[in-house]
Design an enzyme around this catalytic site. Structure first.
Site, PDB file in Angstrom:
ATOM      1  N   ASN A  23       0.806  -1.221   0.000  1.00 63.47           N
ATOM      2  CA  ASN A  23       0.000   0.000   0.000  1.00 63.47           C
ATOM      3  C   ASN A  23       0.841   1.274   0.000  1.00 63.47           C
ATOM      4  O   ASN A  23       0.302   2.376  -0.074  1.00 63.47           O
ATOM      5  CB  ASN A  23      -0.966  -0.001   1.187  1.00 63.47           C
ATOM      6  CG  ASN A  23      -2.081  -1.009   0.986  1.00 63.47           C
ATOM      7  OD1 ASN A  23      -2.214  -1.587  -0.095  1.00 63.47           O
ATOM      8  ND2 ASN A  23      -2.879  -1.235   2.023  1.00 63.47           N
ATOM      9  N   CYS A 118     -15.935  -4.454  -5.248  1.00 59.98           N
ATOM     10  CA  CYS A 118     -15.097  -5.623  -5.068  1.00 59.98           C
ATOM     11  C   CYS A 118     -15.692  -6.451  -3.958  1.00 59.98           C
ATOM     12  O   CYS A 118     -16.695  -6.056  -3.350  1.00 59.98           O
ATOM     13  CB  CYS A 118     -13.651  -5.240  -4.785  1.00 59.98           C
ATOM     14  SG  CYS A 118     -13.413  -4.575  -3.170  1.00 59.98           S
ATOM     15  N   ARG A 123     -17.044   0.363  -2.312  1.00 58.59           N
ATOM     16  CA  ARG A 123     -15.848   1.181  -2.464  1.00 58.59           C
ATOM     17  C   ARG A 123     -15.979   2.315  -3.500  1.00 58.59           C
ATOM     18  O   ARG A 123     -15.353   2.292  -4.562  1.00 58.59           O
ATOM     19  CB  ARG A 123     -14.633   0.290  -2.780  1.00 58.59           C
ATOM     20  CG  ARG A 123     -14.464  -0.777  -1.728  1.00 58.59           C
ATOM     21  CD  ARG A 123     -13.240  -1.616  -1.919  1.00 58.59           C
ATOM     22  NE  ARG A 123     -12.030  -0.960  -1.470  1.00 58.59           N
ATOM     23  CZ  ARG A 123     -10.854  -1.582  -1.384  1.00 58.59           C
ATOM     24  NH1 ARG A 123     -10.745  -2.829  -1.740  1.00 58.59           N
ATOM     25  NH2 ARG A 123      -9.798  -0.940  -0.961  1.00 58.59           N
ATOM     26  N   ASP A 307      -7.334  -4.414   7.413  1.00 64.13           N
ATOM     27  CA  ASP A 307      -6.578  -5.409   6.643  1.00 64.13           C
ATOM     28  C   ASP A 307      -6.020  -6.537   7.518  1.00 64.13           C
ATOM     29  O   ASP A 307      -5.428  -7.485   6.999  1.00 64.13           O
ATOM     30  CB  ASP A 307      -5.422  -4.727   5.887  1.00 64.13           C
ATOM     31  CG  ASP A 307      -5.925  -3.946   4.672  1.00 64.13           C
ATOM     32  OD1 ASP A 307      -7.116  -4.073   4.323  1.00 64.13           O
ATOM     33  OD2 ASP A 307      -5.118  -3.212   4.072  1.00 64.13           O
TER      34      ASP A 307
END
Ligand code: UD1
Length: 418
Positions: A23, A118, A123, A307
């Site tokens: 990221n 997704c 999102r 995450d």
């Protein structure tokens, strides 16, 4: 398409090195578009998402050379002429929407496909677009694309984000560094990856202060110079290995890990009984005889990272007692739970809360990685399960974990890619 076969039950032992952060490298690659010339990025992880982002930059006209052995990407952006990003590349990774801000800032025009929904949620990108429009861009959406353009340069502005979105903060920050005048991003995301991006932008000559706090101030400059930048270590990969050690009754040293970036994960694991020592760039983890239930709620940084939620859910299935995991960031991030249940987990879902009855010994099964972190959770369950686990759709895992099976093998795990 490969599968992972895991024969569980081996306590992990040894040392593992964490790769550069997925990221952090994606926005860093996008940021190269802000300059004309050759930038060099170091400690780049060899991940599917990174290759896709390189393909995207190449499709815009950049000369991209990814030296996987040296973990280095050099990008020459002199020849960037295109301002339209191809659908197939943006659709496969949402992070590629990050080219919009830099293209708009440098070319005055950007045409990027709207990222699809997704597995973990819808999102949207409304906050990104709100920021661009505050900076003076005209935005049109249609036929699945967002098109933004500005006459001349963007103009600095005050942008308040309704939610501290990581991607929106990064995209608006990149758009603002070449704008006229001052930009203030309020309620900005504070993730370490934002700080890493700001560090890179400053090394290019940008004037950015406040990254890592909820207010980022930028004074726009006319031109930026190419950068050489080393990306920060992947905190989510490090956290996943911490859980792997804790779940298998193991004892490992994790190198190239910044414990300051992992405070909530470390705090929750300590609360649950795991022994953790934090050293400079290194974390030592030792599993206790028994782990205790803890409650977890995901939040923007510095809260518990979404995450790590799937992996933590797998971990808490083994801990003694009942735990609650609340997911506040994404609306549909419990897909791993039905797969974990196939391995014996006892979990009920009530809206955004998972109630986990612990004390489970996982049993190997055939399961499917439904997204990146769900796949990581299944690997963790497989590593401590009785008998054999077979995980399919592992391309999700390859998007965000570099050589996962090889790293686990060096720690003694019996895992192979077939
Ligand atoms: C980044 C990370 C991802 C991580 C997430 C949250 C990258 C490449 N990906 O994703 O791994 O899970 O942060 O820590 O860095 N939202 C809106 N409107 C917007 C933008 C976001 O409503 O314009 C919402 C999203 O739907 C989501 C929440 O905000 O519910 C968080 O999203 P965001 O922080 O933007 O995540 P990403 O940048 O996509």
């Amino acid at each position: 398409m490969g599968v992972f076969i895991i024969d569980g039950g081996i306590p992990l032992k040894g040392t593992v090195r964490i790769s550069g952060a997925k990221n952090a490298i994606l926005p860093a690659l996008a940021a190269c578009l802000l300059t004309e010339g050759k930038s060099v990025l170091r400690d780049v992880p060899d991940l599917e998402d990174v290759h896709t982002m390189c393909d995207l930059l190449a499709s815009l006209g950049a000369k991209v050379d990814f030296n996987v052995e040296k973990r280095e990407i050099s990008i020459d952006t002199n020849s960037v002429t295109e301002y339209t990003a191809p659908y197939e590349l943006v659709n496969s990774i949402r992070g590629s929407f990050l080219v919009m801000g830099p293209l708009l800032a440098r070319k005055g025009r950007a045409r990027v496909p709207l990222p699809g929904g997704c597995a973990i949620g819808s999102r949207p990108v409304d906050l990104h677009l709100k920021g661009f429009s505050a900076l003076g861009a005209t935005i049109n959406t249609g036929h699945g694309y967002v098109e933004a353009h500005v006459k001349g340069r963007l103009t600095g502005a005050r942008v308040y984000l309704d939610f501290p979105s990581v991607g929106a903060t990064e995209n608006i920050l990149m758009a603002s560094v070449l704008a006229k005048g001052q930009t203030v991003i309020e309620n900005a995301a504070t993730e370490p990856e934002i700080v890493d991006l700001a560090t890179m932008l400053v090394s290019m000559g940008a004037n950015v202060t406040g990254a890592g706090t909820d207010t980022i101030r930028v004074i726009g400059t006319d031109k930026l110079t190419p950068a050489e930048h080393i990306v920060i270590p992947d905190r989510i990969e490090a956290g996943t290995f911490m859980l792997a050690a804790a779940m298998t009754g193991g004892e490992i040293t994790i190198e190239n890990a910044m414990s300051d970036h992992l405070k909530p994960v470390i705090a929750k694991l300590r609360e649950s009984g795991v022994e953790i020592a934090e050293e400079l760039n290194c974390i030592y983890v030792k599993a206790p005889e028994r782990t205790k239930a803890v409650d977890v709620k995901t939040h923007p940084y510095p809260g518990f990272p979404t995450d790590m939620q799937a992996q933590m859910t797998a971990y808490l299935s083994q801990a003694e007692g009942t735990s609650m995991v609340v997911e506040t960031i994404f609306e549909n991030r419990f897909m791993h739970i039905s797969e974990l249940k196939r391995m014996g987990a006892r979990i009920k879902i009530d809206g955004r809360t998972a109630i986990i009855e612990g004390g489970v010994r996982f049993l190997g099964a055939q399961v499917r990685a439904t997204d990146l972190r769900a796949g990581a959770a299944l690997i963790l369950a497989g590593l401590c399960a009785k008998d054999r686990t077979e995980i399919s759709d592992i391309y999700h895992i390859d998007r965000g974990y570099e050589s996962m099976e090889k790293k686990l093998q060096t720690l003694g795990a019996r895992i192979v890619r077939v």
